[in-house]
Scaffold this active site. Structure first.
Site, PDB file in Angstrom:
ATOM      1  CE1 TYR A 139      48.741  22.811  66.022  1.00 18.28           C
ATOM      2  CE2 TYR A 139      48.806  20.867  67.420  1.00 18.28           C
ATOM      3  CZ  TYR A 139      48.443  21.477  66.236  1.00 18.28           C
ATOM      4  OH  TYR A 139      47.799  20.756  65.256  1.00 18.28           O
ATOM      5  CD  GLU A 177      46.659  23.805  58.855  1.00 17.47           C
ATOM      6  OE1 GLU A 177      47.518  22.969  58.513  1.00 17.47           O
ATOM      7  OE2 GLU A 177      46.155  23.821  59.988  1.00 17.47           O
TER       8      GLU A 177
END
Length: 615
Positions: free
Chosen positions: A440, A356
């Protein structure tokens, strides 16, 4: 005026107009938001003014805004999408294979009711299309000019289903993300009017001045600068307590040039801070318990994370950053991330924080449209995450590269036959797992493959130059590829097209080996549908690794060096050619092992036939 002169002026005007029309620009917004939170009923009233500047070459007669919380109700588009993907959708939106929104009680739904909208003080017509609001302007906004939109609304905070909401599974009271009417991005592709189905976001860089009135027993963590800590944190008597609302205080926050303003509130939060030398001040906002014991230990790792990110990818742009406990996994926002805080190991906590946190580079500073190109934010952030995690938490058993587990996962998923192209819009994948791998995994491997193709030194230069040219802007993959081709000197359009727009796979193998008197001849074969350059390696008996680089003809330029140092450049392998023969000046007695890509970076779906041990 002569004809030649007139013709010259017309050509000049045409070229000037064309270049201005096609020149890069980005819009700007300034928010002033005031909200009053009713924590007992999970509602709030809001009012905001937005100064919006049109830096585009187009005259605008409408403005689109996002009302994300209108998705959290039965029958919404998010609910419909989850129901249609009962067997292969996002499991966080399901319970027992059934949409969690399908039977949500009315008192747990979310909504944003817009009372009125004005432009420069005059009422304007607006139309709600579930999670989008279309505002019809009374006055057009010419290029280079600004307007002020004002609006008032009330909202109901939903039970946390996805990212936003109340009472998450770790007991956080309020997770306030995408909680205000948010102006959409307008760029060369037009308005980014994507319905909110549960995935990604896009917005213009904006300034925020936010006042949050809330029960005085709550602590707020947010992505911004707290302007009145002594008032709200109890160091002095609060000057913001009103006689009619004596139990409330006003938290005053500001933030400059971020994409969105997010916050969370809880009665049991603790706030801790530490500074990164040469970097941001970092805040941890979380509930202290045995389940969050690793947060304290994570501080030194987060410090190293920011320092390593700056060294490898570019400097962090803002004065502070906050990790807030309060999400359904993890999600990046302006100057903060909201994550689950309870974990069973320090590594797992840091893994989430690193991913993050890396989004502050890939999606926040380098603000790609993640609804259109999720692989550029999720994939690039995953690359940075694993690059640093591998160094701060080195594996017990040495691995050939930091991305080897990603390659293992990719190969395993390919065998399911469920892969979908990475070029698909984020919310439009038919399979939730396919979205994950397209965005991803393939996004991360996009950079891994580029490092293999052009050399790690060149890839490092590309990533730094990408940051230098495009930080605090909205780049696309075309902008990234322009830099990659310029630095490497290679034509890389073929790779971008194959890897992002198709599901074609790489599969090379050693077909045969012939040992000669003074040399060895190896025949390689391309069994796959995605052509690549090949690094053929020799491990000699004296433990020296040699690289014979076979460039793909579409590259037009071979790489010069890579992780094993200097390389021997061989003739091009044409992409139409199935087999390739290479002769190396080493005999069987001199070779211990040989094969394709000792570094194990090549995303070959069947690597088992790539290596031969010579006995």
């Amino acid at each position: 005026m002569g004809k030649n002169l007139l013709a010259g002026i017309l050509i000049f005007v045409f070229v000037l107009g064309f270049s201005q029309k096609g020149a890069y620009y980005q819009q700007k917004a300034k928010y002033k938001i005031d909200v009053d939170i009713d924590v007992n009923n999970f509602t709030y009233e809001g009012q905001q003014d937005i100064e919006y500047t049109n830096n585009s070459p187009d005259e605008l007669n409408v403005i689109y805004m996002h009302l994300y919380w209108n998705a959290f109700k039965s029958g919404s588009m998010m609910d419909q999408r989850v129901r249609s993907q009962a067997k292969n959708g996002d499991k966080r939106l399901q319970k027992g294979g059934i949409s969690r929104l399908a039977n949500i009680p009315p008192d747990q739904e979310g909504f944003q009711h817009i009372h009125w909208v004005t432009q420069n003080g005059k009422p304007v017509k607006f139309e709600i299309q579930e999670t989008l609001m279309k505002v019809y302007l009374n006055e057009t906004i010419p290029p280079g000019s600004s307007t002020v939109l004002s609006m008032e609304w009330d909202a109901h905070i939903p039970m946390q289903i996805r990212r936003s909401g109340r009472n998450n599974k770790e007991g956080i009271d309020l997770t306030m993300t995408q909680w205000y009417p948010k102006i959409s991005e307008y760029d060369y592709d037009g308005w980014a009017t994507f319905d909110y189905i549960g995935r990604e976001f896009h917005a213009p860089f904006s300034d925020f001045d936010v006042h949050i009135k809330i029960d005085k027993n709550y602590i707020i963590g947010a992505g911004g600068q707290l302007e009145n800590p002594s008032e709200v944190l109890g160091y002095t008597s609060s000057a913001t307590i009103n006689a009619d609302q004596k139990n409330k205080v006003v938290w005053k926050w500001t933030a400059k040039n971020i994409l969105d303003f997010a916050w969370a509130a809880d009665r049991d939060y603790s706030v801790e801070e530490f500074s990164v030398l040469g970097g941001p001040k970092v805040y941890f906002v979380y509930q202290k318990s045995d389940k969050t014991k690793y947060w304290e230990e994570a501080k030194s790792y987060v410090t190293k994370f920011f320092q390593m990110m700056e060294t490898q990818f570019g400097a962090y742009a803002w004065p502070n950053y906050t990790f807030i406990q309060g999400g359904d996994g993890g999600m990046e926002y302006g100057m903060c991330s909201i994550i689950l805080g309870e974990t069973d190991s320090l590594k797992n906590l840091c893994d989430t924080m690193f991913h993050e946190g890396a989004h502050s580079w890939y999606q926040q500073m380098l603000a790609t449209n993640e609804s259109v190109r999720p692989w550029m934010d999720e994939g690039f952030a995953s690359y940075a995450q694993h690059y640093i995690l591998n160094q701060l938490f080195p594996p017990l058993k040495p691995e050939p590269n930091p991305f080897i587990n990603t390659l293992y996962d990719y190969r395993k998923f390919i065998r399911t036959g469920k892969e979908e192209p990475a070029s698909w819009l984020g919310d439009h994948h038919d399979d939730g797992t396919a979205y994950t791998y397209a965005s991803y995994i393939k996004g991360e491997l996009f950079l891994v493959q580029l490092g293999y193709i052009m050399g790690e030194q060149n890839l490092s230069k590309v990533l730094k130059q990408y940051y230098e040219e495009w930080n605090m802007k909205h780049p696309t993959d075309r902008d990234f590829m322009h830099i990659a081709q310029k630095i490497s000197g290679m034509d890389l359009k073929w790779f971008h097209n194959y890897w992002i727009n198709t599901t074609k796979t790489i599969d090379y193998s050693i077909k045969s080996v012939k040992y000669n008197i003074a040399s060895t001849t190896i025949t390689l074969v391309n069994n796959g549908s995605l052509p690549m350059p090949i690094d053929f390696n020799i491990l000699t008996k004296n433990r020296e690794i040699l690289t014979f680089h076979i460039p793909l003809n579409m590259m037009r330029t071979p790489k010069e060096k890579d992780i094993y140092g200097s390389i021997n450049v061989m003739p091009y392998w044409n992409w139409t050619q199935k087999e390739y023969e290479i002769t190396v000046p080493y005999t069987k007695s001199q070779i211990q092992a040989m094969g394709i890509d000792f570094s194990q970076r090549l995303a070959d779906v069947n690597p088992e036939d790539n290596i031969i041990e010579v006995k």
